[in-house]
Design a protein around this motif. Structure first.
Motif: not given
Length: 558
Positions: A346-352
């Motif tokens: 979730g952190y790795a794909f938090r922005a887009t």
């Protein structure tokens, strides 16, 4: 500015809403579909041995014996686990009846509770999108959704460990000290679920985090004195009561089942030190294919790395490395590893999201290969090559449903590729995970039926006696609704058998009852039939399911 700044979350949310296709809706739809899929299949399959049969029967015996303190299995003392999960099983069966669905409700609730906790801490820390990605990654990962639909003690244990660390997370990172007491309570409940490991894993995680980040003042902030008192108030009453009623409990549970199991090979579950590496890789599929991107995003983060990311990394490392030196290993032990992996995803794909690349297409390729193999197996069976396998009967469900299973995999993979190309790789991987869930939960019932004595024990007369010869099938007591006589020592039941009981028969007593009693039935393995016929030639096969067979003798003299 940090990504979890509320202004950024608000702005990104408004921007997403202006898009023609609101991408988060697809992730929400996948979560809903996965939950519905799990909830509608919990009673559709037979309980499989040994784990599901064991815990379902232990819960049933609480109601029959009206003993909420001392654990029993097959009406014998059974001190391998504490009672919290057994209480959950008993309460569920009391509310919903003695059946497979009632037995599977507590682990399913725990699984959904974990998903909610992961969504809660990820969304509060890194934004709504991170919470959605983390929760769907966890829910659709292979080992998690398998155990979410199984009567297994490791899911409740994982729930209370996750709750302990999630409440610490909220207390520390969200500056809400009152949550520390909830963390201590959940650590106590984890200990009541499976013993000291429920306290050790979260405690070591927190301590190593404090040391790694040099936040030594945090030791006092987590309420160590009053928190420990709360922990003892949760755990001590039952442990004290069960030890008082059963003086052997302390030595058997704490020494034999915990210390000796971890440090010696007496429990015959020894695996090489690298055993959990493929377990974690396979258990997190299909999201394993995105882990290179997760690692890359963590490496690219502006130094110093955010402390909450360090906490998730330490959470995973402690859980994984704790079980590596253990001399007793099972794949289900590392279930708590998948929660921090989901958080980091979730952190790795938090922005887009990212456009699908080699890793996603590798996952899709694997799914296509599996789909093609499932389509081909019925054809290979008709041509004869599979007849040379040692156990070709294990593939009978694939022969019966191979075309439907293959079509499911291929169709789901095509839809996943389309979703990934339109919305991004996380959407495509989520669709691959949902495809595997549909495949497993739709067709696993045939395998469970083959491994369960459910159909066999239905042939028992109401007042018949049932005996196990050579092997005790644990769900036989559950489905038969009666104790099972045992011939000789039966592994994990040996401790209970060593205490005074009326269920253990000598071989002589067994053959005598089989010869003289019409209402005496034996459940055994097919390969033991001949050894029984050597003593009692006139036995008849009442029913057979896979390797299991129910027999009794043609009694002529009453």
């Amino acid at each position: 500015m940090r990504m979890h700044d509320p202004r950024i979350r608000h702005a990104s949310f408004k921007e997403a809403c202006r898009q023609p296709k609101y991408r988060e809706l697809l992730i929400v739809a996948i979560i809903i579909a996965a939950v519905v899929l799990l909830a509608t299949h919990i009673g559709a399959r037979a309980l499989w041995d040994p784990d599901e049969g064991r815990y379902a029967e232990m819960g049933r015996e609480v109601l029959v014996l009206k003993d909420w303190v001392t654990p029993h299995l097959n009406y014998l003392l059974y001190f391998e686990k504490p009672m919290l999960f057994v209480w959950m099983e008993a309460l569920s069966q009391k509310a919903f009846g003695v059946n497979a669905a009632a037995a599977r409700i507590p682990p399913l609730i725990c699984a959904l509770g974990i998903v909610w906790l992961i969504w809660l801490i990820a969304s509060r820390q890194w934004g709504r999108r991170a919470g959605l990605v983390a929760s769907v990654a966890l829910l659709t990962s292979t080992e998690f959704f398998v155990l979410a639909n199984a009567v297994d003690i490791n899911m409740p244990l994982a729930f209370f460990i996750t709750a302990t660390l999630a409440f610490f997370w909220l207390g520390h990172f969200q500056n809400r000290p009152r949550y520390y007491y909830l963390a201590w309570i959940c650590a106590g409940l984890a200990t009541l679920t499976k013993g000291p490991v429920g306290f050790i894993l979260p405690a070591v995680t927190v301590m190593l985090y404090i040391i790694a980040t040099r936040q030594f003042k945090l030791i006092l902030q987590v309420k160590p004195l009053t928190g420990l008192i709360v922990f003892l108030l949760v755990t001590v009453p039952w442990f004290a009561l069960v030890c008082r009623r059963n003086p052997d409990f302390f030595n058997f549970f704490f020494i034999n089942q915990n210390l000796m199991r971890y440090t010696t090979t007496i429990h015959e579950r020894y695996k090489p030190f690298w055993y959990f590496v493929p377990v974690v890789i396979g258990g997190f599929l299909p999201w394993t294919f995105l882990l290179p991107e997760v690692i890359n995003q963590i490496r690219k983060a502006r130094p110093p790395l955010a402390s909450e990311v360090w906490f998730a990394i330490i959470w995973f490392a402690v859980t994984f490395l704790f079980f590596v030196p253990s001399q007793s290993k099972l794949a289900t032990y590392v279930l708590p590893c998948f929660m921090p992996l989901a958080l980091l995803t979730g952190y790795a794909f938090r922005a887009t999201d990212r456009k699908p690349g080699l890793t996603f297409y590798s996952a899709a390729g694997l799914w296509l290969i599996l789909g093609a193999a499932l389509l081909a197996l019925p054809l290979l069976a008709s041509l004869g090559p599979l007849a040379y396998l040692s156990h070709p009967e294990d593939l009978v469900p694939v022969m019966d449903h191979g075309l439907a299973m293959g079509a499911t995999m291929l169709g789901g993979t095509i839809l996943a590729v389309l979703a990934a190309r339109k919305y991004g790789s996380t959407h495509g991987v989520a669709a691959l995970g949902l495809t595997l869930m549909i495949l497993g939960l739709s067709f696993a019932g045939d395998w469970d039926y083959k491994r369960s004595p459910q159909a066999i024990v239905k042939n028992l007369p109401a007042n018949a006696q049932l005996c196990a010869y050579g092997k005790y099938f644990q769900s036989s007591s559950f489905y038969a609704g009666r104790p099972v006589f045992l011939v000789g020592a039966m592994g994990e039941l040996a401790f209970g058998q060593s205490r005074p009981n009326s269920l253990t028969l000598t071989p002589g007593e067994f053959f005598r009852r089989l010869q003289t009693r019409k209402d005496f039935f034996c459940l055994t393995k097919w390969d033991r039939i001949q050894s029984i016929r050597d003593k009692v030639p006139d036995i008849r096969v009442v029913a057979r399911q896979g390797e299991m067979v129910l027999i009794n003798a043609e009694v002529t003299n009453r």
